[in-house]
Design a protein around this motif. Structure first.
Motif, PDB file in Angstrom:
ATOM      1  N   UNK A 150       0.850  -1.190   0.000  1.00 56.95           N
ATOM      2  CA  UNK A 150       0.000   0.000   0.000  1.00 56.95           C
ATOM      3  C   UNK A 150       0.885   1.238   0.000  1.00 56.95           C
ATOM      4  N   UNK A 151       0.479   2.218  -0.779  1.00 53.53           N
ATOM      5  CA  UNK A 151       1.234   3.463  -0.834  1.00 53.53           C
ATOM      6  C   UNK A 151       0.935   4.311   0.402  1.00 53.53           C
ATOM      7  N   UNK A 152       1.776   5.309   0.698  1.00 54.82           N
ATOM      8  CA  UNK A 152       1.534   6.145   1.874  1.00 54.82           C
ATOM      9  C   UNK A 152       0.134   6.758   1.897  1.00 54.82           C
ATOM     10  N   UNK A 153      -0.327   7.221   0.744  1.00 57.98           N
ATOM     11  CA  UNK A 153      -1.653   7.845   0.680  1.00 57.98           C
ATOM     12  C   UNK A 153      -2.758   6.866   1.047  1.00 57.98           C
ATOM     13  N   UNK A 154      -2.567   5.599   0.733  1.00 55.54           N
ATOM     14  CA  UNK A 154      -3.565   4.591   1.043  1.00 55.54           C
ATOM     15  C   UNK A 154      -3.521   4.110   2.475  1.00 55.54           C
ATOM     16  N   UNK A 155      -2.343   4.185   3.092  1.00 60.76           N
ATOM     17  CA  UNK A 155      -2.181   3.708   4.464  1.00 60.76           C
ATOM     18  C   UNK A 155      -2.597   4.739   5.503  1.00 60.76           C
ATOM     19  N   UNK A 156      -2.900   5.942   5.068  1.00 59.92           N
ATOM     20  CA  UNK A 156      -3.149   7.030   6.019  1.00 59.92           C
ATOM     21  C   UNK A 156      -4.382   6.799   6.898  1.00 59.92           C
ATOM     22  N   UNK A 157      -5.388   6.108   6.391  1.00 56.17           N
ATOM     23  CA  UNK A 157      -6.567   5.827   7.206  1.00 56.17           C
ATOM     24  C   UNK A 157      -6.225   4.950   8.402  1.00 56.17           C
ATOM     25  N   UNK A 158      -5.385   3.938   8.178  1.00 62.64           N
ATOM     26  CA  UNK A 158      -4.927   3.094   9.284  1.00 62.64           C
ATOM     27  C   UNK A 158      -4.081   3.927  10.242  1.00 62.64           C
ATOM     28  N   UNK A 178     -15.329   0.228  12.767  1.00 64.18           N
ATOM     29  CA  UNK A 178     -14.677   1.184  11.870  1.00 64.18           C
ATOM     30  C   UNK A 178     -14.262   0.510  10.573  1.00 64.18           C
ATOM     31  N   UNK A 179     -14.639   1.129   9.467  1.00 65.47           N
ATOM     32  CA  UNK A 179     -14.176   0.705   8.153  1.00 65.47           C
ATOM     33  C   UNK A 179     -13.133   1.696   7.667  1.00 65.47           C
ATOM     34  N   UNK A 180     -12.026   1.183   7.168  1.00 63.57           N
ATOM     35  CA  UNK A 180     -10.942   2.037   6.682  1.00 63.57           C
ATOM     36  C   UNK A 180     -10.750   1.776   5.191  1.00 63.57           C
ATOM     37  N   UNK A 181     -10.795   2.835   4.398  1.00 63.06           N
ATOM     38  CA  UNK A 181     -10.530   2.702   2.969  1.00 63.06           C
ATOM     39  C   UNK A 181      -9.016   2.753   2.781  1.00 63.06           C
ATOM     40  N   UNK A 182      -8.460   1.624   2.339  1.00 64.90           N
ATOM     41  CA  UNK A 182      -7.031   1.527   2.037  1.00 64.90           C
ATOM     42  C   UNK A 182      -6.921   1.351   0.540  1.00 64.90           C
ATOM     43  N   UNK A 183      -6.339   2.347  -0.120  1.00 67.32           N
ATOM     44  CA  UNK A 183      -6.308   2.295  -1.579  1.00 67.32           C
ATOM     45  C   UNK A 183      -4.951   2.724  -2.109  1.00 67.32           C
ATOM     46  N   UNK A 184      -4.555   2.125  -3.194  1.00 68.34           N
ATOM     47  CA  UNK A 184      -3.350   2.527  -3.897  1.00 68.34           C
ATOM     48  C   UNK A 184      -2.131   1.734  -3.505  1.00 68.34           C
ATOM     49  N   UNK A 185      -1.434   1.203  -4.507  1.00 70.85           N
ATOM     50  CA  UNK A 185      -0.223   0.436  -4.264  1.00 70.85           C
ATOM     51  C   UNK A 185       0.985   0.996  -4.987  1.00 70.85           C
ATOM     52  N   UNK A 186       0.916   2.267  -5.381  1.00 74.21           N
ATOM     53  CA  UNK A 186       2.032   2.893  -6.097  1.00 74.21           C
ATOM     54  C   UNK A 186       3.063   3.397  -5.096  1.00 74.21           C
ATOM     55  N   UNK A 187       4.081   2.591  -4.877  1.00 72.56           N
ATOM     56  CA  UNK A 187       5.089   2.936  -3.879  1.00 72.56           C
ATOM     57  C   UNK A 187       6.433   3.145  -4.572  1.00 72.56           C
ATOM     58  N   UNK A 188       7.007   4.326  -4.405  1.00 76.30           N
ATOM     59  CA  UNK A 188       8.369   4.582  -4.853  1.00 76.30           C
ATOM     60  C   UNK A 188       9.278   4.088  -3.732  1.00 76.30           C
ATOM     61  N   UNK A 189       9.824   2.883  -3.905  1.00 81.36           N
ATOM     62  CA  UNK A 189      10.575   2.256  -2.822  1.00 81.36           C
ATOM     63  C   UNK A 189      11.805   3.064  -2.419  1.00 81.36           C
TER      64      UNK A 189
END
Length: 198
Positions: A150-158, A178-189
């Motif tokens: 998961x990219x940083x933007x997607x992990x922010x809900x957690x 609680x439901x958390x929307x986790x989206x996006x897997x574009x990670x610049x490693x």
């Protein structure tokens, strides 16, 4: 952001293409609403949704659909401290653009639009702001425990749910499911590893 807009305008002029705005467009907002439809159909007991926020298209669609299904559901936005324009906008009661943004969550650097702002203003109950270190820790949990990239933007809900500001806020104590929307897997490693090693 300005560079993106300039490049998009140049492409439009040169090719005659049509721009579909990535968040400030009714079609995008409607499409994002399907997240709530699917989530609440599978987990109807959810009383709180936490969604990343940037330009507001994702959270607008989620909030509109979720509140139509369950008007009592709480919608919280999760936003990075280095790009907290939605938080500032809610405080100021108007769209507030920042002079500078600085966050590892590069997908959350946009500003609210004229279509998304009224929805965020009226339907998003609160904005939870977290720092980059909290986002990185949430990403780590996603990798280690959930086994998802998961990219940083997607992990922010957690990150928001795990933050001390969420845990200690008495207004959030009634959030039981609680439901958390986790989206996006574009990670610049490379960027991620540099951030982790700082």
């Amino acid at each position: 952001m300005q560079s993106r807009e300039n490049t998009a305008n140049k492409v439009l002029q040169e090719t005659g293409a049509v721009l579909i705005h990535p968040y400030n467009d009714g079609r995008i907002i409607s499409g994002q609403g399907t997240i709530s439809l699917e989530l609440l159909e599978q987990a109807f007991e959810i009383d709180t949704l936490i969604v990343p926020i940037s330009g507001g298209g994702l959270i607008s669609g989620v909030a509109l659909a979720a509140k139509a299904i369950n008007p009592a559901i709480r919608i919280f936005a999760a936003e990075p401290m280095g790009a907290d324009d939605a938080f500032q906008s809610k405080i100021n009661g108007r769209i507030t653009k920042l002079s500078e943004v600085n966050t590892i969550a590069d997908g959350l650097r946009a500003f609210l639009g004229d279509l998304t702002w009224p929805i965020v203003r009226d339907l998003v109950d609160d904005v939870i702001v977290v720092d980059d270190e909290e986002i990185i820790q949430a990403m780590r949990l996603c990798y280690e425990i959930l086994k998802i990239a998961v990219e940083p933007s997607g992990a922010i809900g957690l990150a928001a749910v795990l933050s001390s500001s969420f845990k200690t806020n008495s207004a959030y104590r009634e959030c039981n499911n609680i439901g958390i929307v986790i989206s996006g897997g574009n990670v610049d490693l490379g960027v991620l590893w540099n951030s982790v090693n700082k």
